[in-house]
Design a protein around this motif. Structure first.
Motif, PDB file in Angstrom:
ATOM      1  N   PRO A  31       0.809  -1.227   0.000  1.00  0.00           N
ATOM      2  CA  PRO A  31       0.000   0.000   0.000  1.00  0.00           C
ATOM      3  C   PRO A  31       0.834   1.266   0.000  1.00  0.00           C
ATOM      4  O   PRO A  31       2.031   1.249   0.307  1.00  0.00           O
ATOM      5  CB  PRO A  31      -0.820  -0.133   1.290  1.00  0.00           C
ATOM      6  N   GLU A  64      -4.086 -10.966   7.689  1.00  0.00           N
ATOM      7  CA  GLU A  64      -4.079 -10.243   6.421  1.00  0.00           C
ATOM      8  C   GLU A  64      -5.147 -10.730   5.448  1.00  0.00           C
ATOM      9  O   GLU A  64      -5.731  -9.926   4.704  1.00  0.00           O
ATOM     10  CB  GLU A  64      -2.686 -10.397   5.773  1.00  0.00           C
ATOM     11  N   GLN A 102      -9.113 -13.049   1.386  1.00  0.00           N
ATOM     12  CA  GLN A 102      -9.699 -11.752   1.075  1.00  0.00           C
ATOM     13  C   GLN A 102      -8.867 -10.658   1.715  1.00  0.00           C
ATOM     14  O   GLN A 102      -8.166 -10.897   2.704  1.00  0.00           O
ATOM     15  CB  GLN A 102     -11.138 -11.681   1.580  1.00  0.00           C
ATOM     16  N   SER A 103      -8.942  -9.482   1.157  1.00  0.00           N
ATOM     17  CA  SER A 103      -8.132  -8.377   1.652  1.00  0.00           C
ATOM     18  C   SER A 103      -8.747  -7.799   2.924  1.00  0.00           C
ATOM     19  O   SER A 103      -9.831  -7.221   2.897  1.00  0.00           O
ATOM     20  CB  SER A 103      -8.028  -7.273   0.586  1.00  0.00           C
ATOM     21  N   LEU A 104      -8.050  -7.966   4.038  1.00  0.00           N
ATOM     22  CA  LEU A 104      -8.517  -7.429   5.314  1.00  0.00           C
ATOM     23  C   LEU A 104      -7.754  -6.180   5.731  1.00  0.00           C
ATOM     24  O   LEU A 104      -8.106  -5.558   6.736  1.00  0.00           O
ATOM     25  CB  LEU A 104      -8.383  -8.496   6.411  1.00  0.00           C
ATOM     26  N   GLU A 105      -6.721  -5.828   4.995  1.00  0.00           N
ATOM     27  CA  GLU A 105      -5.901  -4.670   5.352  1.00  0.00           C
ATOM     28  C   GLU A 105      -5.830  -3.650   4.220  1.00  0.00           C
ATOM     29  O   GLU A 105      -4.934  -2.824   4.167  1.00  0.00           O
ATOM     30  CB  GLU A 105      -4.490  -5.135   5.749  1.00  0.00           C
ATOM     31  N   GLY A 106      -6.784  -3.737   3.276  1.00  0.00           N
ATOM     32  CA  GLY A 106      -6.888  -2.742   2.214  1.00  0.00           C
ATOM     33  C   GLY A 106      -5.968  -2.930   1.032  1.00  0.00           C
ATOM     34  O   GLY A 106      -5.977  -2.116   0.104  1.00  0.00           O
ATOM     35  N   GLN A 107      -5.191  -4.016   1.013  1.00  0.00           N
ATOM     36  CA  GLN A 107      -4.269  -4.221  -0.091  1.00  0.00           C
ATOM     37  C   GLN A 107      -4.971  -4.903  -1.265  1.00  0.00           C
ATOM     38  O   GLN A 107      -5.889  -5.702  -1.078  1.00  0.00           O
ATOM     39  CB  GLN A 107      -3.061  -5.060   0.363  1.00  0.00           C
ATOM     40  N   ALA A 108      -4.555  -4.568  -2.481  1.00  0.00           N
ATOM     41  CA  ALA A 108      -5.076  -5.249  -3.665  1.00  0.00           C
ATOM     42  C   ALA A 108      -4.492  -6.653  -3.725  1.00  0.00           C
ATOM     43  O   ALA A 108      -3.347  -6.884  -3.335  1.00  0.00           O
ATOM     44  CB  ALA A 108      -4.716  -4.466  -4.920  1.00  0.00           C
TER      45      ALA A 108
END
Length: 321
Positions: A31, A64, A102-108
């Motif tokens: 990010p 994550e 799945q993205s739990l920390e906002g990363q693609a």
């Protein structure tokens, strides 16, 4: 006399090479605001103090991605030296977990097959992880005594090796004119591409560029280079004999190295064998995958893996079938 500079602490970072039933691997994008922001990496994170590597990897992937890791095995450890930090990137591979990442920390996130991954999108350390995942355990090299009039025999022999599953083959034919080696490579290339086999020319950078294949650098070539001689899409192997060679291989962004001689060999009688303990120390400290070479046979693969090697490279014992 000035006091010696204390070594910087090393941050131990875990990375998970998660591959699914379709042969795809999961990548995460770093990010904004982080070191190497925007580049892609294998998911994971920092190991906590006194935490076991596998436990740390399981925790990081759960935090994550929301998954529960069931099983994983070591792949490669990559030392990373940056201006402001020292990292040890410890990569483990797995195809066993519960849940849907799945993205739990906002990363693609993205799932890609090995062929779809452009190494240039990855952080430099993650490129080494990618190659360790892509590269096979065996690396056959053609015997140096093969004569030019044996071209037909060796075209058939290498073709059979490709057909039975060899994925990395070095054409090292010192008795042949360079153009004849290139012609052999060109003739083998359609089959190699159909089967997903990488061909490498020994020392012939210009020929590799022209054919779109890889090169195995001689140690003398390696020492003279200041940059990677081929695009990232074409493999660069480096022939190494010591720690300085391995460091140089990393500095020019080689994809892998051979380290020799591990055992006594008639091809390098002037070099004392490294032995497995020294090979282990050198391979573990290297920042790229390392094949054991010199007196090796396919039966040594497990020994090489236990000593932090990618696998084994060899000549005579690899062409007995």
């Amino acid at each position: 006399m000035p006091a010696p500079i204390a070594p910087r602490p090393v941050m131990h970072v875990m990375a998970g090479v998660m591959h699914d039933a379709e042969g795809r691997v999961l990548l995460a994008q770093r990010p904004a605001g982080k070191h190497l922001a925007g580049m892609w990496e294998f998911p994971g994170g920092k190991l906590e103090r006194d935490e076991a590597p596998l436990a740390g990897l399981a925790r990081e992937l759960h935090e994550e991605l929301g998954i529960t890791l069931q099983r994983a095995e070591p792949l490669i450890r990559v030392p990373c030296h940056y201006v402001d930090r020292e990292l040890l990137l410890d990569a483990w591979q797995t195809d066993q977990w519960e849940g849907v990442p799945q993205s739990l920390e906002g990363q693609a996130l993205q799932w890609l097959t090995p062929a779809q991954i452009d190494p240039s999108i990855l952080t430099p350390a993650d490129r080494s992880i990618l190659q360790a995942w892509r590269l096979p355990r065996r690396y056959p090299i053609t015997p140096p005594g093969v004569k030019p009039d044996q071209r037909g025999v060796w075209f058939e022999r290498i073709g059979r090796a490709i057909e039975r599953g060899e994925r990395l083959v070095q054409l090292r034919l010192p008795l042949w004119p360079r153009e004849l080696v290139r012609e052999l490579a060109a003739a083998l290339l359609p089959l190699a591409r159909r089967r997903g086999t990488q061909l490498l020319l020994n020392g012939d950078i210009e020929g590799a560029l022209a054919l779109g294949i890889g090169v195995q650098l001689k140690s003398t070539q390696l020492a003279a280079l200041t940059a990677r001689p081929l695009p990232l899409a074409q493999l660069v192997g480096a022939s190494c004999h010591d720690a300085a060679h391995l460091t140089q291989a990393s500095s020019i962004a080689a994809d892998f190295a051979t380290l020799s001689p591990v055992a006594a060999t008639r091809n390098l009688p002037q070099r004392p064998p490294l032995g497995w303990p020294r090979f282990h120390r050198l391979a573990e400290a290297a920042a790229l995958p390392v094949y054991a070479l010199g007196g090796m046979a396919p039966s040594h693969i497990m020994q090489a893996r236990q000593c932090s090697g990618q696998g084994v490279a060899g000549i005579r014992e690899f062409w007995l079938i």
